[in-house]
Design a protein around this motif. Structure first.
Motif, mmCIF file in Angstrom:
data_model
loop_
_atom_site.group_PDB
_atom_site.id
_atom_site.type_symbol
_atom_site.label_atom_id
_atom_site.label_comp_id
_atom_site.label_asym_id
_atom_site.label_seq_id
_atom_site.Cartn_x
_atom_site.Cartn_y
_atom_site.Cartn_z
ATOM 1 N N TYR A 88 3.561 -21.919 -55.674
ATOM 2 C CA TYR A 88 2.152 -21.766 -55.306
ATOM 3 C C TYR A 88 2.033 -22.186 -53.850
ATOM 4 O O TYR A 88 2.337 -23.334 -53.494
ATOM 5 N N LEU A 89 1.595 -21.266 -53.017
ATOM 6 C CA LEU A 89 1.604 -21.517 -51.574
ATOM 7 C C LEU A 89 0.240 -21.260 -50.950
ATOM 8 O O LEU A 89 -0.383 -20.207 -51.187
ATOM 9 N N GLY A 90 -0.205 -22.207 -50.144
ATOM 10 C CA GLY A 90 -1.374 -22.012 -49.308
ATOM 11 C C GLY A 90 -0.911 -21.761 -47.886
ATOM 12 O O GLY A 90 -0.164 -22.573 -47.324
ATOM 13 N N VAL A 91 -1.310 -20.632 -47.307
ATOM 14 C CA VAL A 91 -0.827 -20.225 -45.988
ATOM 15 C C VAL A 91 -2.006 -20.160 -45.015
ATOM 16 O O VAL A 91 -3.011 -19.491 -45.295
ATOM 17 N N SER A 92 -1.882 -20.800 -43.881
ATOM 18 C CA SER A 92 -2.997 -20.926 -42.934
ATOM 19 C C SER A 92 -3.103 -19.753 -41.969
ATOM 20 O O SER A 92 -3.427 -19.924 -40.783
ATOM 21 N N LYS A 93 -2.831 -18.555 -42.470
ATOM 22 C CA LYS A 93 -2.989 -17.345 -41.662
ATOM 23 C C LYS A 93 -3.073 -16.161 -42.620
ATOM 24 O O LYS A 93 -2.751 -16.276 -43.799
ATOM 25 N N LYS A 94 -3.492 -15.017 -42.119
ATOM 26 C CA LYS A 94 -3.501 -13.799 -42.919
ATOM 27 C C LYS A 94 -2.143 -13.101 -42.765
ATOM 28 O O LYS A 94 -1.508 -13.182 -41.710
ATOM 29 N N ILE A 95 -1.705 -12.440 -43.815
ATOM 30 C CA ILE A 95 -0.414 -11.749 -43.810
ATOM 31 C C ILE A 95 -0.690 -10.264 -43.974
ATOM 32 O O ILE A 95 -1.041 -9.794 -45.067
ATOM 33 N N ALA B 279 -9.272 -18.955 -51.265
ATOM 34 C CA ALA B 279 -8.569 -19.517 -50.099
ATOM 35 C C ALA B 279 -9.573 -19.790 -48.992
ATOM 36 O O ALA B 279 -10.596 -19.094 -48.883
ATOM 37 N N PRO B 280 -9.305 -20.779 -48.145
ATOM 38 C CA PRO B 280 -10.180 -21.001 -46.992
ATOM 39 C C PRO B 280 -10.187 -19.780 -46.074
ATOM 40 O O PRO B 280 -9.254 -18.967 -46.074
ATOM 41 N N GLU B 281 -11.225 -19.644 -45.284
ATOM 42 C CA GLU B 281 -11.340 -18.498 -44.379
ATOM 43 C C GLU B 281 -10.141 -18.439 -43.438
ATOM 44 O O GLU B 281 -9.688 -19.458 -42.915
ATOM 45 N N GLY B 282 -9.595 -17.226 -43.292
ATOM 46 C CA GLY B 282 -8.456 -17.038 -42.403
ATOM 47 C C GLY B 282 -7.120 -17.406 -43.013
ATOM 48 O O GLY B 282 -6.090 -17.378 -42.333
ATOM 49 N N SER B 283 -7.121 -17.739 -44.304
ATOM 50 C CA SER B 283 -5.888 -18.156 -44.986
ATOM 51 C C SER B 283 -5.544 -17.202 -46.122
ATOM 52 O O SER B 283 -6.357 -16.370 -46.533
ATOM 53 N N GLU B 284 -4.327 -17.329 -46.631
ATOM 54 C CA GLU B 284 -3.904 -16.554 -47.795
ATOM 55 C C GLU B 284 -3.475 -17.499 -48.912
ATOM 56 O O GLU B 284 -2.841 -18.536 -48.671
ATOM 57 N N ASN B 285 -3.817 -17.106 -50.119
ATOM 58 C CA ASN B 285 -3.380 -17.777 -51.344
ATOM 59 C C ASN B 285 -2.304 -16.886 -51.952
ATOM 60 O O ASN B 285 -2.576 -15.749 -52.310
ATOM 61 N N ILE B 286 -1.079 -17.383 -52.026
ATOM 62 C CA ILE B 286 -0.035 -16.548 -52.615
ATOM 63 C C ILE B 286 0.773 -17.352 -53.628
ATOM 64 O O ILE B 286 0.887 -18.569 -53.534
ATOM 65 N N THR C 146 6.608 -19.197 -43.196
ATOM 66 C CA THR C 146 7.025 -20.531 -43.637
ATOM 67 C C THR C 146 6.373 -21.658 -42.841
ATOM 68 O O THR C 146 5.907 -22.646 -43.416
ATOM 69 N N SER C 147 6.304 -21.507 -41.544
ATOM 70 C CA SER C 147 5.749 -22.587 -40.734
ATOM 71 C C SER C 147 4.235 -22.714 -40.885
ATOM 72 O O SER C 147 3.627 -23.674 -40.391
ATOM 73 N N HIS C 148 3.618 -21.736 -41.545
ATOM 74 C CA HIS C 148 2.168 -21.767 -41.779
ATOM 75 C C HIS C 148 1.818 -22.188 -43.201
ATOM 76 O O HIS C 148 0.640 -22.146 -43.576
ATOM 77 N N VAL C 149 2.827 -22.564 -43.986
ATOM 78 C CA VAL C 149 2.567 -23.033 -45.353
ATOM 79 C C VAL C 149 1.997 -24.446 -45.283
ATOM 80 O O VAL C 149 2.678 -25.387 -44.875
ATOM 81 N N VAL C 150 0.718 -24.579 -45.674
ATOM 82 C CA VAL C 150 0.053 -25.884 -45.614
ATOM 83 C C VAL C 150 -0.041 -26.536 -46.990
ATOM 84 O O VAL C 150 -0.410 -27.708 -47.106
ATOM 85 N N TYR C 151 0.282 -25.763 -48.031
ATOM 86 C CA TYR C 151 0.352 -26.330 -49.381
ATOM 87 C C TYR C 151 1.488 -25.631 -50.123
ATOM 88 O O TYR C 151 1.630 -24.413 -50.037
ATOM 89 N N LYS C 152 2.281 -26.422 -50.845
ATOM 90 C CA LYS C 152 3.412 -25.851 -51.581
ATOM 91 C C LYS C 152 3.634 -26.645 -52.857
ATOM 92 O O LYS C 152 3.673 -27.874 -52.847
ATOM 93 N N ARG C 153 3.754 -25.934 -53.958
ATOM 94 C CA ARG C 153 4.073 -26.545 -55.248
ATOM 95 C C ARG C 153 4.995 -25.611 -56.011
ATOM 96 O O ARG C 153 4.736 -24.409 -56.088
ATOM 97 N N SER C 154 6.085 -26.146 -56.541
ATOM 98 C CA SER C 154 7.001 -25.319 -57.339
ATOM 99 C C SER C 154 6.788 -25.607 -58.820
ATOM 100 O O SER C 154 6.255 -26.661 -59.196
#
Length: 499
Positions: A319-326, A372-379, A416-424
């Motif tokens: 579960y990844l929170g990414v601080s940018k759009k992909i 997801a917060p604005e400008g971010s992606e939930n993946i 990867t460098s924009h991952v602000v949340y990570k859970r396996s």
């Protein structure tokens, strides 16, 4: 509202587990007059369909594919409700995308005519063949998800009517899915599109009955949907219905023993307390209920039985929170840039960590800005694996790096460098959270010898008032079958309580 079997007054029924099967069963039971208490070991309801929030992201922990919308709608209709009473259902376009290489992406349109045109552009004649294949799948869907799926699977006599016997032959219950598909299509790209539900939720395509082309009708003709707010909204809807019928939910309640008197369960023991019961529906892991809550002489199936079963995969999830759009990601992304057959063999035959795995990426923030917060992606990233594997942090991290490298290569940008949340989440988590046998994620594989009457029985063979529901009994794995499983178990138990 329901198909009542007559009100059952002053009967106390316990349901173990609050996944879709447990909540479905509890609501039907309560609507027919029983006093129902659901015991859930975790702090929130929903089973594998739980969700959680962190850093402004809302993550669905399990199901993400909303297929067979009629099953949900039919369930809500039992209680004079409709889907839109609980959440907005959005049809995705494209329904999903398949990634075959760095620059080769195949979007599967929402419109079926466009899908046929897509197939035709890849393999001459396949457009017409797809229409034939899906028409056949639609018949299987009507039969398989109609009268047949609501059979409790007690014995073969349930299928003795001439109509059902003919239907069983017509829906190709005894034919191979792999062989069936190859009568229509040759191109490996098209085969991958048709076979992916089997790999991710079932077994080796050659070991799966051709009946399951009904899944292709669901995915390609009915379409792929998304409940706005996430799958947690669906689980919330089921809980609301159950509570409206008077069901009592006890979360953070670990059931540790079932007390037996004269061949029946008299009390359920949980959190140091004893609860008198007239009957129980076990919608938690079937093996766990038998092995951990019952004495050995009252268990219907021994260790050798379970070890001989073919299980659908477990999985490794991130579960990844990414601080940018992909830019290049769609809502559903299937990465088939490696060998399908090899990965399937490593899951089902060799039962080892995969060499060059296929994987799936879900990005619901493409559709739903609330997750997801604005400008971010939930993946979340999902890789199917064999059950029972050791899943240390080192192994998880190794695959995380490998999968992210492939994802970044496809996306053409740094993620990867924009991952602000990570859970396996993997095998050991499925065991600790759900008591899942060997950490299975999806239950038993849909092989012929594990279909209908060949699944673990819904009614205990040795305990009079114990019934089972969920992905390890009929009809099988997946959210729609689990919803139906709960309904069947409830109706069977109501018959027993009326005696």
């Amino acid at each position: 509202m329901l198909n009542p079997t007559g009100k059952i007054n002053k009967k106390d029924v316990a349901v173990i587990g609050s996944g879709f099967a447990g909540m479905s069963a509890s609501a039907v039971l309560a609507a027919n007059g029983t006093q129902v208490t659901v015991f859930e070991k975790n702090s929130n309801t929903g089973g594998r369909a739980r969700s959680f929030e962190s850093n402004g992201f809302v993550f669905d922990m399990g199901p993400s594919w909303y297929w067979m919308p009629d099953v949900y709608e039919n369930y809500f209709n039992l209680f004079d409700k409709t889907t839109s009473d609980f959440y907005e259902l959005k049809k995705l376009d494209p329904g999903f995308a398949v990634v075959f290489g760095e620059s080769e992406v195949m979007d599967i349109p929402a419109d079926f005519n466009e899908i046929c045109e897509l197939f035709e552009s890849i393999e001459t004649g396949s457009g017409i063949k797809l229409r034939m294949f899906i028409k056949e799948g639609e018949f299987k869907y009507r039969v398989g998800m109609g009268e047949m799926v609501f059979k409790p699977g007690h014995s073969v006599s349930e299928f003795f009517s001439l109509k059902l016997f003919k239907d069983a032959l017509q829906i190709q219950l005894f034919s191979s899915f792999s062989d069936h598909v190859r009568k229509y299509f040759k191109n490996p790209r098209l085969l991958a599109i048709i076979e992916f539900p089997v790999l991710f939720l079932g077994a080796m395509p050659k070991d799966t009955p051709a009946l399951y082309s009904l899944m292709n009708f669901a995915g390609l003709k009915q379409g792929t949907f998304y409940p706005m707010g996430g799958f947690g909204k669906v689980a919330d809807a089921f809980k609301t219905i159950a509570e409206n019928e008077g069901v009592n939910f006890k979360t953070s309640h670990i059931v540790d023993r079932l007390e037996i008197n004269a061949g029946s369960i008299s009390h359920l023991h949980s959190n140091g307390n004893s609860h008198q019961v007239d009957a129980i529906i076990g919608s938690a892991d079937y093996h766990h209920i038998e092995k951990d809550l019952l004495p050995e002489y009252l268990q219907s199936y021994d260790d050798s039985y379970w070890s001989a079963r073919t299980f659908a995969p477990s999985c490794l999830l991130f579960y990844l929170g990414v601080s940018k759009k992909i830019g290049k990601l769609r809502h559903h992304n299937l990465f088939f840039d490696e060998d399908f057959e090899q990965h399937a063999v490593e899951i089902y035959k060799e039962k080892k960590w995969p060499t060059n795995p296929l994987f799936y990426v879900c990005c619901p923030s493409k559709t739903d800005p609330s997750v997801a917060p604005e400008g971010s992606e939930n993946i979340f990233v999902l890789m199917p694996i064999a059950i029972g594997l050791p899943d240390s942090e080192e192994i998880r991290e190794e695959y995380y790096n490998a999968l992210m490298k492939r994802l970044e290569k496809f996306a053409g940008e740094d993620i990867t460098s924009h991952v602000v949340y990570k859970r396996s989440y993997s095998v050991s988590n499925f065991i600790s959270d759900y008591n899942a046998y060997k950490g299975n994620a999806y239950g038993l594989a849909n092989t012929l010898m594990q279909t209908a009457i060949f699944k673990p029985k819904m009614k205990s063979k040795k305990v009079k008032n114990l019934y089972y529901a969920g992905q390890l009994t009929v009809p099988g794995p997946g959210v729609p079958p689990s919803i139906i499983s709960g309904q069947i178990a409830a109706k069977e138990l109501l018959k027993f309580l009326k005696k």
